[in-house]
Scaffold this motif. Structure first.
Motif, PDB file in Angstrom:
ATOM      1  N   ALA A 110      -1.113   9.776  -4.696  1.00  0.00           N
ATOM      2  CA  ALA A 110      -1.438  10.247  -3.346  1.00  0.00           C
ATOM      3  C   ALA A 110      -1.940   9.111  -2.463  1.00  0.00           C
ATOM      4  O   ALA A 110      -1.505   8.953  -1.313  1.00  0.00           O
ATOM      5  CB  ALA A 110      -2.472  11.362  -3.422  1.00  0.00           C
ATOM      6  N   VAL A 111      -2.861   8.305  -2.987  1.00  0.00           N
ATOM      7  CA  VAL A 111      -3.403   7.202  -2.191  1.00  0.00           C
ATOM      8  C   VAL A 111      -2.345   6.134  -1.963  1.00  0.00           C
ATOM      9  O   VAL A 111      -2.188   5.617  -0.852  1.00  0.00           O
ATOM     10  CB  VAL A 111      -4.647   6.608  -2.881  1.00  0.00           C
ATOM     11  CG1 VAL A 111      -5.119   5.354  -2.149  1.00  0.00           C
ATOM     12  CG2 VAL A 111      -5.770   7.639  -2.924  1.00  0.00           C
ATOM     13  N   PHE A 112      -1.591   5.786  -3.019  1.00  0.00           N
ATOM     14  CA  PHE A 112      -0.572   4.753  -2.865  1.00  0.00           C
ATOM     15  C   PHE A 112       0.474   5.169  -1.838  1.00  0.00           C
ATOM     16  O   PHE A 112       0.910   4.362  -1.013  1.00  0.00           O
ATOM     17  CB  PHE A 112       0.105   4.477  -4.209  1.00  0.00           C
ATOM     18  CG  PHE A 112       1.170   3.415  -4.124  1.00  0.00           C
ATOM     19  CD1 PHE A 112       0.846   2.077  -4.239  1.00  0.00           C
ATOM     20  CD2 PHE A 112       2.499   3.753  -3.891  1.00  0.00           C
ATOM     21  CE1 PHE A 112       1.828   1.092  -4.142  1.00  0.00           C
ATOM     22  CE2 PHE A 112       3.484   2.787  -3.792  1.00  0.00           C
ATOM     23  CZ  PHE A 112       3.145   1.447  -3.920  1.00  0.00           C
ATOM     24  N   ARG A 113       0.888   6.423  -1.878  1.00  0.00           N
ATOM     25  CA  ARG A 113       1.921   6.877  -0.943  1.00  0.00           C
ATOM     26  C   ARG A 113       1.450   6.766   0.502  1.00  0.00           C
ATOM     27  O   ARG A 113       2.207   6.355   1.383  1.00  0.00           O
ATOM     28  CB  ARG A 113       2.304   8.321  -1.266  1.00  0.00           C
ATOM     29  CG  ARG A 113       3.492   8.829  -0.488  1.00  0.00           C
ATOM     30  CD  ARG A 113       3.754  10.286  -0.817  1.00  0.00           C
ATOM     31  NE  ARG A 113       4.159  10.462  -2.197  1.00  0.00           N
ATOM     32  CZ  ARG A 113       4.384  11.652  -2.758  1.00  0.00           C
ATOM     33  NH1 ARG A 113       4.216  12.752  -2.042  1.00  0.00           N
ATOM     34  NH2 ARG A 113       4.761  11.743  -4.013  1.00  0.00           N
ATOM     35  N   LYS A 114       0.195   7.116   0.752  1.00  0.00           N
ATOM     36  CA  LYS A 114      -0.333   6.988   2.112  1.00  0.00           C
ATOM     37  C   LYS A 114      -0.405   5.524   2.544  1.00  0.00           C
ATOM     38  O   LYS A 114      -0.023   5.168   3.666  1.00  0.00           O
ATOM     39  CB  LYS A 114      -1.716   7.636   2.196  1.00  0.00           C
ATOM     40  CG  LYS A 114      -1.695   9.153   2.383  1.00  0.00           C
ATOM     41  CD  LYS A 114      -3.098   9.694   2.488  1.00  0.00           C
ATOM     42  CE  LYS A 114      -3.098  11.163   2.910  1.00  0.00           C
ATOM     43  NZ  LYS A 114      -2.794  11.349   4.331  1.00  0.00           N
ATOM     44  N   LEU A 115      -0.910   4.673   1.655  1.00  0.00           N
ATOM     45  CA  LEU A 115      -1.024   3.254   2.004  1.00  0.00           C
ATOM     46  C   LEU A 115       0.348   2.615   2.179  1.00  0.00           C
ATOM     47  O   LEU A 115       0.563   1.810   3.097  1.00  0.00           O
ATOM     48  CB  LEU A 115      -1.811   2.519   0.914  1.00  0.00           C
ATOM     49  CG  LEU A 115      -3.296   2.881   0.783  1.00  0.00           C
ATOM     50  CD1 LEU A 115      -3.895   2.196  -0.440  1.00  0.00           C
ATOM     51  CD2 LEU A 115      -4.049   2.482   2.037  1.00  0.00           C
ATOM     52  N   TYR A 116       1.273   2.970   1.310  1.00  0.00           N
ATOM     53  CA  TYR A 116       2.610   2.389   1.379  1.00  0.00           C
ATOM     54  C   TYR A 116       3.321   2.813   2.667  1.00  0.00           C
ATOM     55  O   TYR A 116       3.950   1.992   3.353  1.00  0.00           O
ATOM     56  CB  TYR A 116       3.404   2.829   0.149  1.00  0.00           C
ATOM     57  CG  TYR A 116       4.801   2.273   0.082  1.00  0.00           C
ATOM     58  CD1 TYR A 116       5.031   0.918  -0.088  1.00  0.00           C
ATOM     59  CD2 TYR A 116       5.906   3.120   0.186  1.00  0.00           C
ATOM     60  CE1 TYR A 116       6.317   0.408  -0.151  1.00  0.00           C
ATOM     61  CE2 TYR A 116       7.193   2.626   0.116  1.00  0.00           C
ATOM     62  CZ  TYR A 116       7.392   1.268  -0.045  1.00  0.00           C
ATOM     63  OH  TYR A 116       8.669   0.773  -0.103  1.00  0.00           O
ATOM     64  N   GLY A 117       3.226   4.077   3.018  1.00  0.00           N
ATOM     65  CA  GLY A 117       3.814   4.531   4.274  1.00  0.00           C
ATOM     66  C   GLY A 117       3.165   3.879   5.479  1.00  0.00           C
ATOM     67  O   GLY A 117       3.833   3.572   6.476  1.00  0.00           O
ATOM     68  N   TRP A 118       1.865   3.658   5.393  1.00  0.00           N
ATOM     69  CA  TRP A 118       1.135   2.978   6.460  1.00  0.00           C
ATOM     70  C   TRP A 118       1.650   1.549   6.634  1.00  0.00           C
ATOM     71  O   TRP A 118       1.886   1.079   7.750  1.00  0.00           O
ATOM     72  CB  TRP A 118      -0.343   3.009   6.096  1.00  0.00           C
ATOM     73  CG  TRP A 118      -1.289   2.404   7.078  1.00  0.00           C
ATOM     74  CD1 TRP A 118      -1.035   2.057   8.371  1.00  0.00           C
ATOM     75  CD2 TRP A 118      -2.659   2.079   6.843  1.00  0.00           C
ATOM     76  NE1 TRP A 118      -2.156   1.533   8.957  1.00  0.00           N
ATOM     77  CE2 TRP A 118      -3.174   1.539   8.043  1.00  0.00           C
ATOM     78  CE3 TRP A 118      -3.496   2.195   5.746  1.00  0.00           C
ATOM     79  CZ2 TRP A 118      -4.489   1.111   8.154  1.00  0.00           C
ATOM     80  CZ3 TRP A 118      -4.808   1.783   5.863  1.00  0.00           C
ATOM     81  CH2 TRP A 118      -5.301   1.247   7.049  1.00  0.00           C
ATOM     82  N   LYS A 119       1.860   0.876   5.527  1.00  0.00           N
ATOM     83  CA  LYS A 119       2.353  -0.502   5.593  1.00  0.00           C
ATOM     84  C   LYS A 119       3.778  -0.552   6.143  1.00  0.00           C
ATOM     85  O   LYS A 119       4.109  -1.410   6.971  1.00  0.00           O
ATOM     86  CB  LYS A 119       2.303  -1.128   4.201  1.00  0.00           C
ATOM     87  CG  LYS A 119       2.769  -2.578   4.159  1.00  0.00           C
ATOM     88  CD  LYS A 119       2.681  -3.145   2.752  1.00  0.00           C
ATOM     89  CE  LYS A 119       3.169  -4.591   2.720  1.00  0.00           C
ATOM     90  NZ  LYS A 119       3.093  -5.160   1.343  1.00  0.00           N
ATOM     91  N   LEU A 120       4.629   0.370   5.697  1.00  0.00           N
ATOM     92  CA  LEU A 120       6.012   0.376   6.174  1.00  0.00           C
ATOM     93  C   LEU A 120       6.096   0.644   7.672  1.00  0.00           C
ATOM     94  O   LEU A 120       7.002   0.147   8.351  1.00  0.00           O
ATOM     95  CB  LEU A 120       6.816   1.447   5.430  1.00  0.00           C
ATOM     96  CG  LEU A 120       7.193   1.169   3.978  1.00  0.00           C
ATOM     97  CD1 LEU A 120       7.919   2.374   3.398  1.00  0.00           C
ATOM     98  CD2 LEU A 120       8.062  -0.081   3.861  1.00  0.00           C
ATOM     99  N   GLN A 121       5.168   1.409   8.181  1.00  0.00           N
ATOM    100  CA  GLN A 121       5.221   1.786   9.591  1.00  0.00           C
ATOM    101  C   GLN A 121       5.210   0.570  10.507  1.00  0.00           C
ATOM    102  O   GLN A 121       5.804   0.589  11.587  1.00  0.00           O
ATOM    103  CB  GLN A 121       4.047   2.706   9.917  1.00  0.00           C
ATOM    104  CG  GLN A 121       4.152   3.391  11.262  1.00  0.00           C
ATOM    105  CD  GLN A 121       2.973   4.305  11.517  1.00  0.00           C
ATOM    106  OE1 GLN A 121       1.825   3.871  11.560  1.00  0.00           O
ATOM    107  NE2 GLN A 121       3.243   5.586  11.672  1.00  0.00           N
ATOM    108  N   GLY A 122       4.563  -0.490  10.081  1.00  0.00           N
ATOM    109  CA  GLY A 122       4.489  -1.686  10.915  1.00  0.00           C
ATOM    110  C   GLY A 122       5.739  -2.537  10.893  1.00  0.00           C
ATOM    111  O   GLY A 122       5.824  -3.535  11.625  1.00  0.00           O
ATOM    112  N   LEU A 123       6.730  -2.177  10.065  1.00  0.00           N
ATOM    113  CA  LEU A 123       7.948  -2.983   9.969  1.00  0.00           C
ATOM    114  C   LEU A 123       9.003  -2.587  10.988  1.00  0.00           C
ATOM    115  O   LEU A 123      10.040  -3.251  11.091  1.00  0.00           O
ATOM    116  CB  LEU A 123       8.534  -2.869   8.556  1.00  0.00           C
ATOM    117  CG  LEU A 123       7.631  -3.350   7.420  1.00  0.00           C
ATOM    118  CD1 LEU A 123       8.319  -3.141   6.079  1.00  0.00           C
ATOM    119  CD2 LEU A 123       7.259  -4.815   7.609  1.00  0.00           C
TER     120      LEU A 123
END
Length: 648
Positions: A110-123
């Motif tokens: 759950a935490v990784f998915r939120k962080l990973y999506g957050w990081k991808l958003q900036g690309l």
């Protein structure tokens, strides 16, 4: 001078950053810090600073702070000055990357998915390509099927789509594990409202693999999602030549039908009918929802027009005598204008052949399409014009009271003043009560010169005068008003206080008739069983009045009232229900005996908004009135001095 919204946003951001930094810097236990941050989370802008509080909380105790992180981690980031920025490309990137790596190693999906999506958003536009590479790399690196499922769960991003190359790589590693993930992330070649200008290529290689190993379900799922309209038309027309058996043809056509409604569906249906006749009728009937009215442009009076080739389909069915297909297409796919015109023709045709006209009218009545979501559903019902409704009522009054009454449910589109006038002349109680149930939920348009405002004023005045003149003796008014209120649909009233101010009929039903309802026990029970919560609240208010009649009726309806202890209700409505329960429990010991266990159970409800202080008051009143019903813990104990101390 008051601050602008921009100034307020900057001030709130500045204050929130200072408060978070202060909380993190202060020497306090983790529990105290969590309590302070939960308090800050109720203020504006807390969600805008996960880059500040997230890594710090993870380092302190990732388990204790995990619920807080999951609740408030939103990828909307601002600086102390209120400006948007990407923390993954700033001085905070190292701390965020460490947090992401730790969540990955701990398999905290759950935490990784939120962080990973957050990081991808900036690309930006690159995020889908980067995501596909990560999916492939992680899937290949996993050694077991369970590990592959875990990796796919971590990188799950619902809005991102796969391409065929990535799907082929996943399928080559583990087809069974990759299958649901690929299906979930198939690209959208088009949708109903904005067709893609350039259709996506069909995943031919992947589909060949699927067919080779017998996975036809996945293969046709891919086809239905990716097929272009032209390819679909060519394929289904080829099926009419190659598949001779009607059952097999219908099954094959269903397998080929696109997932999104094609704009040329009516054209294809016409071609299929002309080529194979009744053989394709089951398929056409099942997929008529793919044909729907289209936007006609700003120059159109009505805003929509029939789908292309729908008139040809209707005419073809009429010529061939296919009343079932004609009626279904008219009810499901036509515009309001077309539906009204056809119904008006059928009413006129009754002079020539009444049995046929009646049969066809029955076939076109009802909802054309439904859309059902969890806890919410919509149905498309085409309304009639006032003149058409009057003509039908004069020729087929039983149809207007029955299957066609949903087509004259008054609303923002029409008030049906002429139909109401005819029903009043005929003293048609059944139809009037139905129309009143809809009229009582409508706001009168505010513009005095508006035609609809005049029509609604006329209708509401006529209905209110009709109900006001009903005899109050013998429960005549109460029965009719309860019939109308019992037919009010659930969730049809949104601003009740404003409705009372703007609707004369609503005021009559809800505010001016309490004594008349109490005179009829059946009317009160009908109000309690109504689907609309405001009608139920009216019944609670009636049964909570301080009168012998209200108390007697409350005891008679205890089976319905007891459910209000546990069902979800707004606070004001629950207080009214408590008053009705008090009327029953304080004046009958058996009623109190039945209610007390349920009152005690109610204290275990986790709802923080439940007015338990009012429940305590109700319980205390009941136990005071009936002391013999007290439990051991509810019996007062008075401690006095010992005998020796009392004598000294």
């Amino acid at each position: 001078m008051s601050e602008s919204w921009e100034q307020r946003a900057r001030r709130e951001a500045r204050e929130m950053e200072a408060a978070i930094r202060s909380a993190l810097a202060r020497r306090q236990s983790d529990l105290e810090l969590r309590a302070e941050l939960e308090s800050l989370a109720r203020r504006p802008r807390f969600q805008s600073f996960p880059w500040l509080w997230g890594p710090a909380l993870h380092v302190r105790d990732r388990v204790l702070f995990r619920p807080l992180i999951l609740s408030w981690l939103v990828p909307v980031n601002v600086t102390a000055s209120g400006k948007l920025f990407d923390p993954w490309k700033s001085e905070y990137a190292a701390a965020l990357e460490t947090w992401l790596s730790d969540a990955d190693r701990a398999d905290d999906v759950a935490v990784f998915r939120k962080l990973y999506g957050w990081k991808l958003q900036g690309l930006g536009k690159l995020q889908e390509a980067v995501w596909r590479e990560d999916v492939t790399r992680r899937f290949r690196g996993a050694k077991t099927r369970g590990a592959r499922h875990l990796e796919l769960s971590k990188v799950e991003q619902p809005l991102l789509r796969l391409d065929e190359a990535t799907a082929l790589e996943l399928d080559a590693v583990d087809p069974e594990a990759a299958r649901p993930f690929i299906r979930q992330h198939l690209p959208f070649t088009q949708n109903t409202w904005s067709p893609s200008k350039k259709p996506l290529p069909m995943w031919g290689t992947y589909r060949e693999r699927l067919f080779a190993r017998g996975d036809t379900d996945q293969a046709w799922t891919v086809y239905r999602r990716l097929v272009s309209e032209e390819m679909w038309r060519r394929d289904v027309m080829a099926l009419t030549e190659s598949v001779k058996a009607p059952d097999a043809l219908v099954r094959a056509l269903g397998e080929h039908h696109p997932e999104f409604a094609p704009t040329m569906a009516a054209h294809v249906f016409v071609e299929l009918v002309e080529k194979r006749g009744r053989d394709v009728v089951p398929y056409v009937l099942e997929n008529l929802r793919s044909v729907f009215p289209r936007w006609a442009g700003r120059t159109s009076i009505h805003g929509v027009k029939n789908a292309k080739a729908l008139p040809e389909l209707l005419e073809l069915c009429r010529v061939r005598g296919w009343e079932d297909v004609w009626a279904a297409a008219l009810r499901t796919s036509s515009t309001e204008e077309t539906f009204d015109t056809e119904v008006r023709k059928l009413v006129k045709d009754a002079d020539r052949d009444e049995p046929v006209a009646r049969r066809r009218l029955l076939q076109v009545a009802g909802a054309g399409a439904e859309w059902n979501l969890p806890g919410l559903g919509f149905a498309r019902v085409l309304p009639l014009k006032d003149a058409t409704a009057v003509a039908m009522y004069e020729r087929f009054p039983e149809l207007m009271r029955g299957p066609f009454r949903m087509h004259v449910a008054s609303g923002w589109h029409a008030a049906y003043p002429e139909l109401v006038a005819r029903a009043l002349e005929q003293r048609d109680e059944e139809l009037l009560d139905f129309i009143a149930s809809r009229a009582a939920t409508q706001f009168v348009p505010e513009h005095g010169a508006d035609k609809r405002q005049k029509e609604w004023t006329r209708v509401l005045d006529a209905l209110a005068e009709h109900y006001e003149k009903l005899p109050k003796e013998g429960g005549v008014f109460a029965r009719r008003a309860a019939n109308a209120l019992g037919a009010v649909p659930a969730f049809s009233i949104w601003d009740f206080d404003r409705l009372l101010m703007r609707n004369r009929l609503t005021r009559l039903f809800f505010q001016r008739s309490d004594d008349f309802y109490l005179a009829d026990p059946l009317a009160v029970r009908d109000l309690l069983e109504a689907p609309q919560i405001h009608v139920q609240a009216l019944a609670f208010r009636l049964l909570g009045r301080d009168s012998p009649r209200a108390r007697a009726l409350a005891m008679l309806n205890l089976d319905l009232l007891q459910a209000t202890l546990l069902r979800p209700l707004h606070r004001r409505t629950r207080h009214a229900a408590f008053a009705a329960l008090a009327n029953a429990a304080l004046h009958d010991v058996e009623a109190a005996r039945m209610l007390l266990p349920r009152m005690r159970d109610t204290f275990a409800l986790p709802d923080k908004r439940y007015p338990k202080e009012a429940l305590v008051e109700l319980l205390a009143k009941v136990l005071t009135r009936w002391p013999e019903l007290r439990g051991p813990s509810e019996t007062p104990r008075v401690f006095s001095a010992s005998t020796k101390e009392a004598l000294s």
